[in-house]
Scaffold this active site. Structure first.
Site, PDB file in Angstrom:
ATOM      1  N   TYR A   1      83.815  69.330 -37.107  1.00  0.00           N
ATOM      2  CA  TYR A   1      82.619  68.813 -36.426  1.00  0.00           C
ATOM      3  C   TYR A   1      82.184  69.827 -35.385  1.00  0.00           C
ATOM      4  CZ  TYR A   1      79.637  66.127 -33.368  1.00  0.00           C
ATOM      5  OH  TYR A   1      78.570  65.704 -32.614  1.00  0.00           O
TER       6      TYR A   1
ATOM      7  N   GLU B   1      73.504  69.067 -34.692  1.00  0.00           N
ATOM      8  CA  GLU B   1      74.851  68.632 -35.068  1.00  0.00           C
ATOM      9  C   GLU B   1      75.143  69.044 -36.503  1.00  0.00           C
ATOM     10  OE1 GLU B   1      76.862  64.470 -34.255  1.00  0.00           O
ATOM     11  OE2 GLU B   1      75.844  64.430 -36.190  1.00  0.00           O
TER      12      GLU B   1
END
Ligand code: GDP
Ligand code: MN
Length: 390
Positions: free
Chosen positions: A105, A193
């Site tokens: 992530y 993101e």
């Protein structure tokens, strides 16, 4: 403004970040044609992904693999028939499927608390970051980017080291993390993101592995869009709330809240003060609304429609400080709006400043409830919303 993954990938690749090839399609036949091109270019599998402005598409059945063009067509048909979190899928992305070894992530976002760009990374990629934060907050590592210089090389490496990357992968990771911060700064993005940032086999390079941005979620700062005229094509008007759209098109700043008193104000500062005073008088504001300077009757009427579209609105408080805005114009707009109004909601109007006297005459003739001070207006609105006497 949220943009779809396909456009977010385009943005990432403009900044030199590793993004797979791909195309979008709005019909199963077009998806098949896109898949055929990818298979012809050497793909052994393709991934078909729903383009909707929410996360968690994988779990909702919106991300599927296909091993042939015919399968891609039927998978695309199934995904195009889905509704994910209330959003109908109108378009799919078709890309060569990556062989994923590991999911990481990585994100860069405007952090209001620290007034800077926060970069977050976790070795627990793939799942939603809120889930990781709830289960094991220590699995997320953070760095604050320097406001002028961006993410410094040592910070980028430190993030990568802390999530277990070494050597060639660490070098790639640092470049991607730095790139996300550049996007936040240079494209005026509030959020960039990448989840998953995938580790995939790459026998052709030293280390035998490389990183690729397999998903991208980007939110652009609406107030900065004028600086990026080319981004306007990325707005998905169909997915936008029609009320937000009308407000944007009319040049009205509108933010829906969950209370019962609709507020129509000119000026952002006065609008916020109005929300505070409504709250202090014991009420709950239904929205923030700034009609802007110099608003004419048609804009006032539009603002009224926008406020009334919220079924939770039980009373309306109009608070206008006439400067460039003329009070009599606003009064005319209110009278016109009330004549067109589908739903009758009690209203209290306070207009001071330019042409306030003319406004008062007009409002009186039309039997509007008025107030002279803002406190009085707020109290009256709270009473009206509660169904009390005027
Ligand atoms: P999200 O669920 O909306 O966040 O959509 P993602 O693009 O992140 O996809 C969800 C999951 O599908 C990822 O975490 C991967 O596990 C998987 N996935 C996405 N793209 C690929 C791909 O190219 N190959 C493989 N094998 N899996 C993929
Ligand atoms: Mn994802």
């Amino acid at each position: 403004m949220k943009i779809h993954e396909a456009e977010a990938r385009e943005l990432l690749s403009r900044f030199g970040l590793p993004v797979p090839d791909g195309a979008t399609a709005t019909t199963p036949a077009a998806a098949r044609a896109a898949a055929e091109r990818l298979f012809a270019a050497g793909a052994t599998q393709v991934v078909i992904k729903a383009q909707v402005l929410v996360g968690g598409r994988g779990k909702a059945g919106g991300v599927k693999l296909a091993a042939s063009a015919a399968e891609a067509e039927s998978v695309a048909a199934a995904i195009l028939a889905l509704t994910i979190k209330d959003l109908p899928v109108r378009r799919v992305l078709i890309a060569p499927a990556a062989e994923i070894t590991r999911e990481i992530y990585l994100s860069a976002l405007i952090d209001r608390a620290s007034r800077g760009i926060l970069v977050m990374a976790s070795a627990a990629g793939g799942m939603e970051i809120e889930e990781v934060a709830a289960k094991d907050p220590t699995a997320i590592v953070r760095e604050m980017a320097h406001p002028q210089a961006g993410l410094l090389p040592f910070q980028a490496r430190r993030l990568g080291l802390h999530i277990g990357l070494r050597g060639e992968l660490l070098r790639q990771f640092a470049a991607i993390a730095t790139g996300l911060v550049r996007i936040a700064r240079e494209a005026d993005a509030d959020l960039v993101e990448v989840n998953p940032l995938a580790v995939v086999p790459a026998p052709e390079i030293p280390g035998g592995e490389r990183l690729v941005c397999l998903d991208a979620k980007v939110t652009l700062d609406d107030s900065a869009l004028d600086r990026h005229p080319d981004f306007s094509a990325w707005r998905d008007e169909e997915s936008e709330d029609p009320i937000d759209r009308e407000a944007r098109e009319m040049g009205i700043s509108y933010i829906r809240l969950d209370g019962s008193i609709g507020c129509m104000v000119n000026g952002a500062g006065l609008a916020m003060t109005t929300l505070d005073l409504v709250t202090r008088a014991g009420g709950t504001p239904a929205n923030f609304l700034d009609i802007g300077g110099g608003a004419r009757a048609d804009k006032v009427a539009a603002a009224m429609r926008i406020i009334l579209a919220d079924a939770g609105v039980k009373a309306i408080l109009v608070n206008i400080f006439g400067g460039i805005t003329r009070g009599d114009e606003v009064a005319k707009g209110l009278i016109e709006a009330r004549a067109q109004q589908e739903r009758v909601v009690p209203m209290v109007v306070r207009i001071v400043g330019t042409n306030a006297t003319e406004a008062a005459t007009l409002l009186k003739a039309a039997a509007f409830e008025t107030a002279t001070s803002l406190d009085e207006a707020a109290e009256k609105a709270v009473a009206l919303a509660a169904g009390g006497a005027k």
